[in-house]
Motif scaffolding. Structure first.
Motif, PDB file in Angstrom:
ATOM      1  N   ARG A 206      12.040  -2.348  -1.563  1.00 17.20           N
ATOM      2  CA  ARG A 206      11.660  -3.747  -1.381  1.00 17.20           C
ATOM      3  C   ARG A 206      12.834  -4.650  -1.716  1.00 17.20           C
ATOM      4  N   LEU A 207      13.007  -5.697  -0.917  1.00 16.91           N
ATOM      5  CA  LEU A 207      14.067  -6.674  -1.157  1.00 16.91           C
ATOM      6  C   LEU A 207      13.465  -7.946  -1.729  1.00 16.91           C
ATOM      7  N   PHE A 208      14.204  -8.537  -2.661  1.00 15.07           N
ATOM      8  CA  PHE A 208      13.745  -9.746  -3.342  1.00 15.07           C
ATOM      9  C   PHE A 208      13.926 -10.962  -2.449  1.00 15.07           C
ATOM     10  N   GLU A 209      12.847 -11.720  -2.268  1.00 15.77           N
ATOM     11  CA  GLU A 209      12.878 -12.956  -1.496  1.00 15.77           C
ATOM     12  C   GLU A 209      12.144 -14.045  -2.268  1.00 15.77           C
ATOM     13  N   LYS A 210      12.154 -15.246  -1.749  1.00 16.35           N
ATOM     14  CA  LYS A 210      11.581 -16.373  -2.496  1.00 16.35           C
ATOM     15  C   LYS A 210      10.076 -16.223  -2.712  1.00 16.35           C
ATOM     16  N   ASP A 211       9.386 -15.501  -1.805  1.00  8.29           N
ATOM     17  CA  ASP A 211       7.934 -15.348  -1.934  1.00  8.29           C
ATOM     18  C   ASP A 211       7.531 -14.082  -2.681  1.00  8.29           C
ATOM     19  N   GLY A 212       8.470 -13.213  -2.976  1.00  9.67           N
ATOM     20  CA  GLY A 212       8.153 -11.969  -3.657  1.00  9.67           C
ATOM     21  C   GLY A 212       9.075 -10.847  -3.221  1.00  9.67           C
ATOM     22  N   PHE A 213       8.553  -9.618  -3.202  1.00  7.81           N
ATOM     23  CA  PHE A 213       9.345  -8.444  -2.849  1.00  7.81           C
ATOM     24  C   PHE A 213       8.836  -7.886  -1.518  1.00  7.81           C
ATOM     25  N   ARG A 214       9.659  -8.027  -0.488  1.00  4.54           N
ATOM     26  CA  ARG A 214       9.259  -7.630   0.867  1.00  4.54           C
ATOM     27  C   ARG A 214       9.570  -6.155   1.105  1.00  4.54           C
ATOM     28  N   LEU A 215       8.594  -5.431   1.646  1.00  3.10           N
ATOM     29  CA  LEU A 215       8.765  -4.024   1.972  1.00  3.10           C
ATOM     30  C   LEU A 215       9.653  -3.886   3.207  1.00  3.10           C
ATOM     31  N   VAL A 216      10.785  -3.173   3.073  1.00  2.00           N
ATOM     32  CA  VAL A 216      11.698  -3.011   4.201  1.00  2.00           C
ATOM     33  C   VAL A 216      11.827  -1.560   4.645  1.00  2.00           C
ATOM     34  N   ALA A 217      11.398  -0.617   3.806  1.00  2.00           N
ATOM     35  CA  ALA A 217      11.469   0.797   4.188  1.00  2.00           C
ATOM     36  C   ALA A 217      10.466   1.590   3.370  1.00  2.00           C
ATOM     37  N   ILE A 218       9.863   2.584   4.014  1.00  2.00           N
ATOM     38  CA  ILE A 218       8.915   3.452   3.311  1.00  2.00           C
ATOM     39  C   ILE A 218       8.976   4.834   3.944  1.00  2.00           C
ATOM     40  N   ARG A 219       9.020   5.869   3.123  1.00  2.00           N
ATOM     41  CA  ARG A 219       9.123   7.248   3.605  1.00  2.00           C
ATOM     42  C   ARG A 219       8.237   8.142   2.749  1.00  2.00           C
ATOM     43  N   GLY A 220       7.908   9.300   3.289  1.00  2.00           N
ATOM     44  CA  GLY A 220       7.140  10.245   2.494  1.00  2.00           C
ATOM     45  C   GLY A 220       5.979  10.854   3.253  1.00  2.00           C
ATOM     46  N   ASN A 221       4.954  11.223   2.526  1.00  2.00           N
ATOM     47  CA  ASN A 221       3.791  11.907   3.061  1.00  2.00           C
ATOM     48  C   ASN A 221       3.011  10.984   4.008  1.00  2.00           C
ATOM     49  N   LEU A 222       2.987  11.340   5.299  1.00  2.00           N
ATOM     50  CA  LEU A 222       2.332  10.487   6.288  1.00  2.00           C
ATOM     51  C   LEU A 222       0.830  10.393   6.065  1.00  2.00           C
ATOM     52  N   ASP A 223       0.223  11.442   5.523  1.00  2.00           N
ATOM     53  CA  ASP A 223      -1.225  11.410   5.268  1.00  2.00           C
ATOM     54  C   ASP A 223      -1.583  10.296   4.276  1.00  2.00           C
ATOM     55  N   LEU A 224      -0.696  10.063   3.301  1.00  2.00           N
ATOM     56  CA  LEU A 224      -0.953   8.999   2.335  1.00  2.00           C
ATOM     57  C   LEU A 224      -0.923   7.636   3.007  1.00  2.00           C
ATOM     58  N   LEU A 225       0.012   7.462   3.923  1.00  2.00           N
ATOM     59  CA  LEU A 225       0.156   6.170   4.592  1.00  2.00           C
ATOM     60  C   LEU A 225      -1.013   5.886   5.530  1.00  2.00           C
ATOM     61  N   LYS A 226      -1.686   6.931   5.991  1.00  2.00           N
ATOM     62  CA  LYS A 226      -2.846   6.734   6.863  1.00  2.00           C
ATOM     63  C   LYS A 226      -4.062   6.258   6.071  1.00  2.00           C
ATOM     64  N   ARG A 227      -4.107   6.592   4.792  1.00  2.00           N
ATOM     65  CA  ARG A 227      -5.270   6.227   3.974  1.00  2.00           C
ATOM     66  C   ARG A 227      -5.272   4.753   3.578  1.00  2.00           C
ATOM     67  N   TRP A 228      -4.064   4.197   3.404  1.00  3.16           N
ATOM     68  CA  TRP A 228      -3.979   2.816   2.908  1.00  3.16           C
ATOM     69  C   TRP A 228      -2.700   2.182   3.400  1.00  3.16           C
ATOM     70  N   LYS A 229      -2.794   0.978   3.932  1.00  5.09           N
ATOM     71  CA  LYS A 229      -1.614   0.259   4.396  1.00  5.09           C
ATOM     72  C   LYS A 229      -0.955  -0.423   3.195  1.00  5.09           C
ATOM     73  N   ILE A 230       0.242   0.008   2.884  1.00  2.00           N
ATOM     74  CA  ILE A 230       0.971  -0.570   1.757  1.00  2.00           C
ATOM     75  C   ILE A 230       1.237  -2.053   2.037  1.00  2.00           C
ATOM     76  N   PRO A 231       0.940  -2.958   1.104  1.00  2.00           N
ATOM     77  CA  PRO A 231       1.177  -4.393   1.331  1.00  2.00           C
ATOM     78  C   PRO A 231       2.647  -4.687   1.659  1.00  2.00           C
ATOM     79  N   GLU A 232       2.851  -5.523   2.664  1.00  2.00           N
ATOM     80  CA  GLU A 232       4.217  -5.890   3.062  1.00  2.00           C
ATOM     81  C   GLU A 232       4.920  -6.699   1.974  1.00  2.00           C
TER      82      GLU A 232
END
Length: 234
Positions: A77-103
């Protein structure tokens, strides 16, 4: 001539090999070092192939960090004025299907609190955090929806300026070793260097463009102005 018992013992020691456990440990260390060197090479190739595009570089860093540190889910996540923006995510695809990580992780999030502490945070069990019991959405989602319990968050800095965080989660309660924490911190440093190098490259190009524009304007201003040829003479 018969050798003494002490001589026979010494000779026996000189001829023995290291215990199997010691050889196995050395082999593991060599394997880890080779894997780390390969990971560094992957990141360097990504930098060389995409000098102006950060996404493949972030992906290469997270791929290597997740694999070598044995995490299930890595994010940057990169630091921006509104918070920490998600710019990259890797790993177990099954986990990502269960829940959308907040941007965006806002300033009330766990990630933000770790960044404010300016120190890496290793949490063996997220379910024991006060923020989890308080119902913080990000932590609740990680624990309840995808089963991530162990988390490692490392703030990224450049010249004492916060620029983001790199994060690594594990399903179940499986704490990281000191070596894995140190290695993940090294990956955070790599990401910081890449961000700073890209920022400097962009600044350099902007300065070059401004100089080129100023030169064009100066040339136009210094060129002699001709009178219109269709003016009638008096």
């Amino acid at each position: 001539m018969k050798r003494s018992a002490r001589t026979r013992r010494l000779a026996g020691r000189r001829g023995t090999h290291p215990p199997a456990s010691s050889r196995s440990k050395l082999e593991e260390q060599v394997t880890e070092l080779v894997a780390q060197q390969a990971a560094i090479s992957e990141v360097l190739r990504a930098i060389a192939n995409s000098p102006n595009d950060l996404q493949p570089i972030f992906d290469a860093i997270l791929d290597s960090a997740t694999r070598l540190c044995r995490g299930d889910l890595g994010s940057l996540r990169l630091f921006e004025k509104d918070g920490f923006r998600l710019v990259a995510i890797r790993g177990n695809l099954d986990l990502l299907k269960r829940w959308k990580i907040p941007e965006l992780a806002d300033y009330s999030s766990y990630v933000s609190s770790v960044a404010a502490s300016r120190r890496p945070s290793h949490v063996p069990d997220l379910a024991e955090l006060e923020t989890y019991h308080r119902g913080e959405p990000h932590i609740r989602g990680m624990v309840d929806l995808i089963g991530v319990r162990t988390m490692l968050v490392v703030p990224m800095f450049k010249d004492d300026e916060l620029i983001g965080t790199i994060n690594l989660g594990r399903t179940g309660v499986r704490p990281y070793t000191d070596n894995q924490i140190a290695l993940f911190t090294d990956f955070a440093a790599q990401a910081s260097i890449v961000l700073e190098s890209t920022r400097r490259e962009r600044q350099y190009r902007e300065v070059q463009n401004e100089l080129a524009h100023a030169n064009r304007v100066a040339i136009l201003d210094s060129s002699p102005r001709r009178l219109p040829t269709n003016l009638s003479s008096h």
